[in-house]
Design a protein around this motif. Structure first.
Motif, mmCIF file in Angstrom:
data_model
loop_
_atom_site.group_PDB
_atom_site.id
_atom_site.type_symbol
_atom_site.label_atom_id
_atom_site.label_comp_id
_atom_site.label_asym_id
_atom_site.label_seq_id
_atom_site.Cartn_x
_atom_site.Cartn_y
_atom_site.Cartn_z
ATOM 1 N N LYS A 55 0.840 -1.192 0.000
ATOM 2 C CA LYS A 55 0.000 0.000 0.000
ATOM 3 C C LYS A 55 0.878 1.246 0.000
ATOM 4 O O LYS A 55 1.998 1.230 0.515
ATOM 5 C CB LYS A 55 -0.886 0.014 1.248
ATOM 6 C CG LYS A 55 -1.978 -1.029 1.255
ATOM 7 C CD LYS A 55 -2.842 -0.885 2.500
ATOM 8 C CE LYS A 55 -3.951 -1.921 2.510
ATOM 9 N NZ LYS A 55 -4.791 -1.807 3.724
ATOM 10 N N PRO A 56 0.390 2.352 -0.560
ATOM 11 C CA PRO A 56 1.125 3.615 -0.413
ATOM 12 C C PRO A 56 1.233 3.967 1.066
ATOM 13 O O PRO A 56 0.414 3.523 1.885
ATOM 14 C CB PRO A 56 0.259 4.632 -1.157
ATOM 15 C CG PRO A 56 -0.649 3.835 -2.021
ATOM 16 C CD PRO A 56 -0.835 2.525 -1.348
ATOM 17 N N LEU A 57 2.243 4.756 1.378
ATOM 18 C CA LEU A 57 2.461 5.111 2.775
ATOM 19 C C LEU A 57 1.207 5.687 3.401
ATOM 20 O O LEU A 57 0.854 5.350 4.534
ATOM 21 C CB LEU A 57 3.625 6.105 2.872
ATOM 22 C CG LEU A 57 4.076 6.473 4.288
ATOM 23 C CD1 LEU A 57 4.583 5.237 5.018
ATOM 24 C CD2 LEU A 57 5.150 7.550 4.249
ATOM 25 N N TYR A 58 0.502 6.498 2.604
ATOM 26 C CA TYR A 58 -0.671 7.162 3.183
ATOM 27 C C TYR A 58 -1.844 6.198 3.357
ATOM 28 O O TYR A 58 -2.821 6.531 4.007
ATOM 29 C CB TYR A 58 -1.089 8.348 2.319
ATOM 30 C CG TYR A 58 -1.614 7.988 0.959
ATOM 31 C CD1 TYR A 58 -2.962 7.718 0.758
ATOM 32 C CD2 TYR A 58 -0.749 7.924 -0.133
ATOM 33 C CE1 TYR A 58 -3.439 7.383 -0.494
ATOM 34 C CE2 TYR A 58 -1.217 7.592 -1.388
ATOM 35 C CZ TYR A 58 -2.560 7.325 -1.554
ATOM 36 O OH TYR A 58 -3.026 6.998 -2.795
ATOM 37 N N LYS A 59 -1.750 4.961 2.757
ATOM 38 C CA LYS A 59 -2.836 3.996 2.912
ATOM 39 C C LYS A 59 -2.495 2.866 3.866
ATOM 40 O O LYS A 59 -3.328 2.004 4.124
ATOM 41 C CB LYS A 59 -3.225 3.419 1.553
ATOM 42 C CG LYS A 59 -4.041 4.377 0.691
ATOM 43 C CD LYS A 59 -4.716 3.659 -0.445
ATOM 44 C CE LYS A 59 -5.652 4.603 -1.197
ATOM 45 N NZ LYS A 59 -6.416 3.906 -2.253
ATOM 46 N N LYS A 60 -1.276 2.859 4.363
ATOM 47 C CA LYS A 60 -0.909 1.805 5.303
ATOM 48 C C LYS A 60 -1.578 2.049 6.649
ATOM 49 O O LYS A 60 -1.686 3.183 7.114
ATOM 50 C CB LYS A 60 0.610 1.754 5.474
ATOM 51 C CG LYS A 60 1.315 1.252 4.230
ATOM 52 C CD LYS A 60 2.795 1.053 4.460
ATOM 53 C CE LYS A 60 3.461 0.457 3.236
ATOM 54 N NZ LYS A 60 4.901 0.231 3.430
ATOM 55 N N THR A 61 -1.983 0.973 7.256
ATOM 56 C CA THR A 61 -2.764 1.069 8.490
ATOM 57 C C THR A 61 -1.981 1.770 9.582
ATOM 58 O O THR A 61 -2.507 2.671 10.266
ATOM 59 C CB THR A 61 -3.173 -0.338 8.957
ATOM 60 O OG1 THR A 61 -3.898 -0.976 7.895
ATOM 61 C CG2 THR A 61 -4.047 -0.255 10.194
ATOM 62 N N TRP A 62 -0.701 1.338 9.722
ATOM 63 C CA TRP A 62 0.076 1.939 10.810
ATOM 64 C C TRP A 62 0.272 3.434 10.579
ATOM 65 O O TRP A 62 0.240 4.232 11.523
ATOM 66 C CB TRP A 62 1.429 1.236 10.960
ATOM 67 C CG TRP A 62 2.368 1.422 9.812
ATOM 68 C CD1 TRP A 62 2.539 0.617 8.754
ATOM 69 C CD2 TRP A 62 3.284 2.521 9.622
ATOM 70 N NE1 TRP A 62 3.470 1.109 7.887
ATOM 71 C CE2 TRP A 62 3.958 2.280 8.404
ATOM 72 C CE3 TRP A 62 3.593 3.669 10.342
ATOM 73 C CZ2 TRP A 62 4.919 3.143 7.906
ATOM 74 C CZ3 TRP A 62 4.554 4.539 9.846
ATOM 75 C CH2 TRP A 62 5.212 4.274 8.650
ATOM 76 N N PHE A 63 0.470 3.781 9.258
ATOM 77 C CA PHE A 63 0.653 5.193 8.950
ATOM 78 C C PHE A 63 -0.642 5.964 9.185
ATOM 79 O O PHE A 63 -0.635 7.083 9.730
ATOM 80 C CB PHE A 63 1.116 5.349 7.507
ATOM 81 C CG PHE A 63 1.410 6.780 7.119
ATOM 82 C CD1 PHE A 63 2.605 7.383 7.475
ATOM 83 C CD2 PHE A 63 0.480 7.525 6.410
ATOM 84 C CE1 PHE A 63 2.875 8.699 7.116
ATOM 85 C CE2 PHE A 63 0.736 8.838 6.061
ATOM 86 C CZ PHE A 63 1.940 9.422 6.415
ATOM 87 N N GLN A 64 -1.770 5.360 8.786
ATOM 88 C CA GLN A 64 -3.055 6.016 9.004
ATOM 89 C C GLN A 64 -3.331 6.191 10.488
ATOM 90 O O GLN A 64 -3.806 7.249 10.921
ATOM 91 C CB GLN A 64 -4.175 5.199 8.340
ATOM 92 C CG GLN A 64 -4.117 5.223 6.823
ATOM 93 C CD GLN A 64 -5.173 4.340 6.197
ATOM 94 O OE1 GLN A 64 -5.715 3.452 6.847
ATOM 95 N NE2 GLN A 64 -5.469 4.572 4.924
ATOM 96 N N TRP A 65 -3.020 5.133 11.276
ATOM 97 C CA TRP A 65 -3.207 5.255 12.732
ATOM 98 C C TRP A 65 -2.266 6.299 13.318
ATOM 99 O O TRP A 65 -2.619 7.017 14.263
ATOM 100 C CB TRP A 65 -2.997 3.915 13.405
ATOM 101 C CG TRP A 65 -4.192 3.015 13.299
ATOM 102 C CD1 TRP A 65 -4.327 1.880 12.580
ATOM 103 C CD2 TRP A 65 -5.463 3.213 13.950
ATOM 104 N NE1 TRP A 65 -5.579 1.349 12.715
ATOM 105 C CE2 TRP A 65 -6.304 2.150 13.549
ATOM 106 C CE3 TRP A 65 -5.972 4.188 14.808
ATOM 107 C CZ2 TRP A 65 -7.609 2.025 13.997
ATOM 108 C CZ3 TRP A 65 -7.273 4.071 15.244
ATOM 109 C CH2 TRP A 65 -8.078 3.012 14.857
ATOM 110 N N LEU A 66 -1.034 6.341 12.727
ATOM 111 C CA LEU A 66 -0.088 7.365 13.205
ATOM 112 C C LEU A 66 -0.629 8.757 12.931
ATOM 113 O O LEU A 66 -0.604 9.630 13.817
ATOM 114 C CB LEU A 66 1.262 7.169 12.509
ATOM 115 C CG LEU A 66 2.353 8.185 12.859
ATOM 116 C CD1 LEU A 66 2.689 8.116 14.348
ATOM 117 C CD2 LEU A 66 3.603 7.957 12.015
ATOM 118 N N ILE A 67 -1.118 8.965 11.694
ATOM 119 C CA ILE A 67 -1.685 10.267 11.342
ATOM 120 C C ILE A 67 -2.891 10.572 12.218
ATOM 121 O O ILE A 67 -3.056 11.694 12.720
ATOM 122 C CB ILE A 67 -2.068 10.298 9.851
ATOM 123 C CG1 ILE A 67 -0.816 10.171 8.974
ATOM 124 C CG2 ILE A 67 -2.826 11.567 9.521
ATOM 125 C CD1 ILE A 67 0.187 11.269 9.190
#
Length: 988
Positions: free
Chosen positions: A733-745
């Motif tokens: 997934k793109p960084l902006y669609k990764k779960t951990w990244f989304q949870w981080l955001i």
């Protein structure tokens, strides 16, 4: 062996072969056939097409002498050394000319003109030190029997215990020039170029046997489990029995090969044997149930128009070359009149006496038979004469020139002495002929006048019920019985040519031009059904129909023949196709040129010759096809970093970045016999399988992110399915669609939001605190101000009251005492209440009453007042700020009632709801606005009303106080009403 027909299929330059000198052959694990040529480089064959690799692709030399396949790697022995092919890249290693490449264990050896070399890491070579003579010899072959290595060189045959100079056994067994070796069980076959083939028992060299012929040997190999195939440069291939050492048969230029110089022989997984020649290209040899006849085997022409069998043999017409007969004595020309020498004979049959009838294009009918004539013999002793019948041949032509009605004959049928001849466009004629009397009798002509609505006859046949069926070019069907025509019209409800008709077990089968086979067995044959089932026919263009003795329906088409297995309900259970690669070399069959002989053999006439089918027990190869991934492309670029054979059906997962969401797959199954019969299907993940098709590529674009599994499967022409092949890949997934990244955001956003809220709350609290402090200060100041105002009011009030008491002394001494008492009580309550923020409503009312009583005592004219309480609550529990009502009451009395012309009335009313305390003060004075105009402003009064108004607004908000003058109907002002509301507070 002799009962089976041997067939050869040639592949030449016209088929795509790059060069006619084929010196090396091998098969890889996928089923591809690889060919090494002399000057044409390397070729890969899949049964249909040749793909060529040469020096322009990186090959060191186009002269290839040896090939060895190992997994996906190809090792080539050339004039200039070793070429290693990995995928489509060649790595070249210089050595002396390589004659053979072998692999023992994991080591690859090159047998060269100057000793033995082994490959190191696939990029370099190292010479193997053996015996000094071997090291400088031309090594042609090497085999291992489990204990010893046998080495064939130009300096003799050698036996070694190991492939190194320290071998315990290094023995030279013979000094001849040895070309090739083969091993079978405990026998070593060692061939020389000019001295035959030596057969050696591995445990007993003294019992060696010499196969003296053939000579001039190029190579030898074991085929069909127990046959030694010896390839020579002048006598083709000799096949030798490995037990008796007898030559079983030979294949050379006199029986199929174009040249007798054979270089290499190889068998494949389908039972075919491939023969590489020098100058003749490549040949495929196979055994089957077909025997082929053409010009090379004695026919006058290859195109077969008609076939008929009777007890005298098989009769065929070929091209425009008349009739021929095939019998146990061979193939013979049939003598015909000159008029029939260059004519197309389209139909052949025979009558009960074995006489031949042949129908032609434009020349009518020809009769060929035997007749009996009397001959007179003289007996000299008895001086008498005797008549002796003599059999002689008779040939007769029937056409319009001698009274026969038609010249163009499409098909013929005979029964006893009666003949039916169907024409191209004039119907059917029924007649008989007496050859001894040379008398023809025409019984009847069936045309449109007799009910034959379509006269363009294509085929005729008779069933067991005596019906002579006919089928037409325009799709009509009917039959003749007892001289009556029953015309069924368009049997298939479509205008399509019915090429062939056959009747089996009271069922009529129709072969059409482009719409397959139809059948019917109902009472009046009114409904025909199309022949179909789990498998389809190879072609819908049907030229021939015939049943064999086993009940199979054979269907001839432009592609070959189908052997169809039918169920009892006439559904297709199975279809066995036979084309050029299966021994049916005639390819396109000719219309109705088919018959069955007394042995049950089928004879098919075709464009490229005559084919005989001999039923045998040859088993079909029912192995599952092998399916492999040929290529995987990501974003239209091949993935060269992985080995597809290792990644397929494994746990390996190809990881792709988010932009690589376009993936293409190429997959392949190899069947050199039926390359066009392979079909494929696929699915992605858990989706349904696609439909079977010949397409072997699939492209996926805009794939979703995450895990994917591509699965594909193939089936061969027999519908035998391969094992599924799968390939796993994962699109990140793109960084902006990764779960951990989304949870981080989300977390950061929440933190920022919480921080902002906290800051906002903090600022709000500070603001509220400051506002509260300000309000508290203002309230405190206001309270002080009210207190001060009350304190300021008190002296003024006291002064007024005291002056009033003083004035009472001479006039109203009796009221003075009550006024002083009430005044004292009011002062005490005012002092007490002024120190409190809230007091009970009962206390406020009590204080209010004392104030009103004091005002009444001091007034010159008394006034009435009333305090009304509308609430269900206990007045002691209701809290109210002190001195909030008194200024309005005071204003109503002093500036309203006391100045008014009427007797004063004052009403104070309290109402409560769940949240509000409502206070209303009414008087009947002159009106507040009139009073304000008349009176001089005083700091006390104006300040008191202003402070009280501000107190109300701080408690209840803006517009909390409403003051209205009341008027009579004539507009006269008769008082003032003051109303305000404050939040209801209770002491519980």
């Amino acid at each position: 062996m002799q009962s089976q027909n041997k067939q050869l299929r040639a592949y030449t330059l016209e088929d795509g072969l790059p060069q006619s000198q084929v010196y090396a052959l091998t098969l890889d694990a996928k089923g591809y056939l690889w060919l090494g040529t002399q000057g044409g480089g390397l070729a890969r064959f899949d049964g249909s097409d040749f793909k060529v690799f040469n020096k322009t692709h990186g090959l060191a030399s186009n002269y290839i002498h040896a090939i060895k396949a190992s997994n996906d790697t190809l090792f080539l022995g050339t004039q200039k050394g070793i070429s290693v092919k990995v995928k489509d890249v060649f790595y070249n290693i210089k050595t002396p000319q390589v004659n053979e490449i072998l692999k023992f264990g994991h080591t690859v050896y090159a047998l060269t003109d100057n000793g033995l070399y082994k490959l190191i890491n696939g990029i370099s070579v190292e010479k193997v030190k053996l015996h000094s003579v071997i090291n400088n010899s031309q090594i042609n072959d090497l085999v291992f029997d489990g204990n010893y290595f046998w080495v064939a060189t130009n300096n003799g045959l050698w036996k070694l215990s190991a492939l190194n100079s320290e071998a315990k056994t290094i023995e030279q067994l013979d000094h001849n020039d040895y070309i090739d070796l083969a091993i079978l069980d405990a026998k070593i076959f060692a061939s020389t170029f000019n001295y035959g083939t030596l057969v050696i028992e591995t445990q007993n060299f003294e019992d060696a046997y010499l196969i003296r012929t053939p000579l001039r040997i190029n190579s030898i190999s074991i085929q069909n489990s127990n046959q030694l195939w010896i390839a020579t440069d002048n006598e083709g291939v000799s096949v030798v029995d490995t037990e008796t050492f007898k030559v079983l048969f030979t294949i050379k230029n006199t029986n199929g090969l174009s040249t007798s110089d054979v270089r290499e022989v190889l068998s494949d997984q389908h039972g075919n044997i491939w023969i590489g020649t020098s100058g003749g290209g490549l040949y495929k040899y196979f055994q089957n149930s077909f025997k082929h006849y053409n010009i090379e085997t004695g026919l006058n022409g290859n195109r077969i128009y008609a076939v008929h069998h009777n007890e005298n043999g098989l009769w065929v017409s070929n091209s425009e070359a008349g009739l021929m007969k095939i019998d146990p004595m061979g193939i013979h020309d049939v003598e015909l009149p000159e008029a029939f020498s260059q004519v197309k004979i389209k139909s052949i049959t025979s009558d009960k006496n074995g006489n031949i009838w042949a129908g032609s294009d434009g020349k009518g009918l020809v009769f060929k038979g035997k007749v009996l004539s009397d001959s007179i013999a003289i007996d000299t002793l008895k001086k008498s004469k005797k008549r002796i019948p003599i059999e002689r041949l008779k040939t007769k032509i029937f056409n319009t020139e001698n009274g026969f009605p038609f010249d163009w004959i499409r098909t013929i049928h005979t029964e006893n002495d009666t003949v039916w001849a169907a024409t191209y466009s004039n119907g059917i004629v029924k007649f008989s002929y007496d050859p001894e009397l040379d008398d023809i009798t025409i019984y009847r002509t069936y045309s449109s006048l007799e009910g034959l609505e379509d006269v363009y006859i294509m085929d005729m046949t008779k069933d067991d019920d005596g019906r002579l069926w006919y089928a037409t070019k325009n799709g009509h069907l009917g039959y003749l019985k007892e001289n009556r025509i029953t015309h069924l019209g368009l049997a298939l409800d479509q205008d399509i040519s019915i090429n062939s008709i056959v009747v089996q077990n009271s069922t009529v089968f129709l072969g059409t031009a482009g719409n397959g086979v139809w059948w019917s067995n109902d009472t009046n044959f009114s409904v025909f059904k199309k022949l179909k089932g789990t498998k389809n026919l190879t072609s819908e263009n049907v030229y021939q129909l015939i049943f064999d003795d086993q009940g199979y329906l054979w269907i001839g088409s432009e592609k070959g023949v189908d052997k169809v297995e039918l169920s009892k309900d006439y559904d297709i259970n199975d279809v066995f196709f036979f084309g050029r690669n299966d021994g049916f070399l005639g390819i396109e069959t000719c219309l109705n040129a088919v018959d069955k002989d007394h042995k049950g053999h089928l004879w098919f006439g075709a464009i490229n010759g005559l084919t005989e089918y001999q039923p045998t027990d040859i088993s079909l190869n029912l192995k599952k096809p092998k399916l492999f991934l040929e290529d995987v492309k990501v974003a239209y670029k091949s993935i060269d970093t992985i080995n597809l054979s290792l990644w397929s059906n494994s746990d390996k997962v190809l990881r792709l970045n988010p932009n690589q969401n376009q993936v293409s797959f190429s997959f392949k199954s190899i069947d050199v016999n039926h390359p066009n019969g392979i079909e494929y299907r696929y699915k992605l993940n858990d989706n349904d399988w696609s439909l079977w098709s010949t397409n072997n590529t699939q492209d996926f674009s805009e794939l979703n992110y995450g895990a994917h599994k591509f699965i594909t499967q193939s089936r061969n022409y027999r519908w035998i399915e391969s094992e599924p092949t799968r390939f796993s890949f994962f699109i990140e997934k793109p960084l902006y669609k990764k779960t951990w990244f989304q949870w981080l955001i989300i977390g950061i956003t929440v933190l920022i939001f919480v921080f902002s809220i906290l800051q906002y709350v903090k600022r709000l609290k500070n603001k509220n605190r400051k506002e509260q402090e300000r309000l508290q200060l203002e309230n405190h100041l206001l309270t002080l101000e009210q207190k001060a105002l009350r304190l300021q009011m008190n002296p003024h009030f006291i002064f007024n009251v005291l002056n009033g008491i003083k004035a009472m002394a001479p006039t109203k001494p009796e009221k003075m005492n009550d006024t002083v008492n009430s005044f004292a009580t009011l002062l005490r309550e005012t002092l007490v209440n002024s120190r409190k923020d809230k007091i009970g409503l009962d206390q406020e009312i009590k204080t209010l009453k004392h104030y009103i009583e004091v005002e009444r005592l001091m007034a010159e004219e008394s006034f009435e007042y009333d305090i009304i309480l509308n609430t269900d609550l206990d007045v002691e529990e209701i809290l109210i700020p002190p001195m909030l009502i008194q200024p309005f009451v005071e204003n109503a009395i002093r500036h309203g009632i006391l100045k008014g012309p009427r007797k004063g009335k004052l009403k104070v009313q309290f109402d409560t709801t769940d949240e509000i305390l409502k206070v209303a003060i009414e008087d009947n004075g002159i009106g507040i606005y009139n009073s304000q105009q008349q009176k001089p402003k005083t700091d006390h009064q104006s300040m008191a009303l202003k402070v009280t108004r501000e107190r109300l607004e701080s408690i209840s908000g803006k517009d909390a106080l409403k003051i209205n003058e009341t008027k009579q109907k004539d507009g006269t002002i008769d008082g003032t009403t003051i109303v305000f509301k404050i939040p209801l507070e209770t002491d519980y």
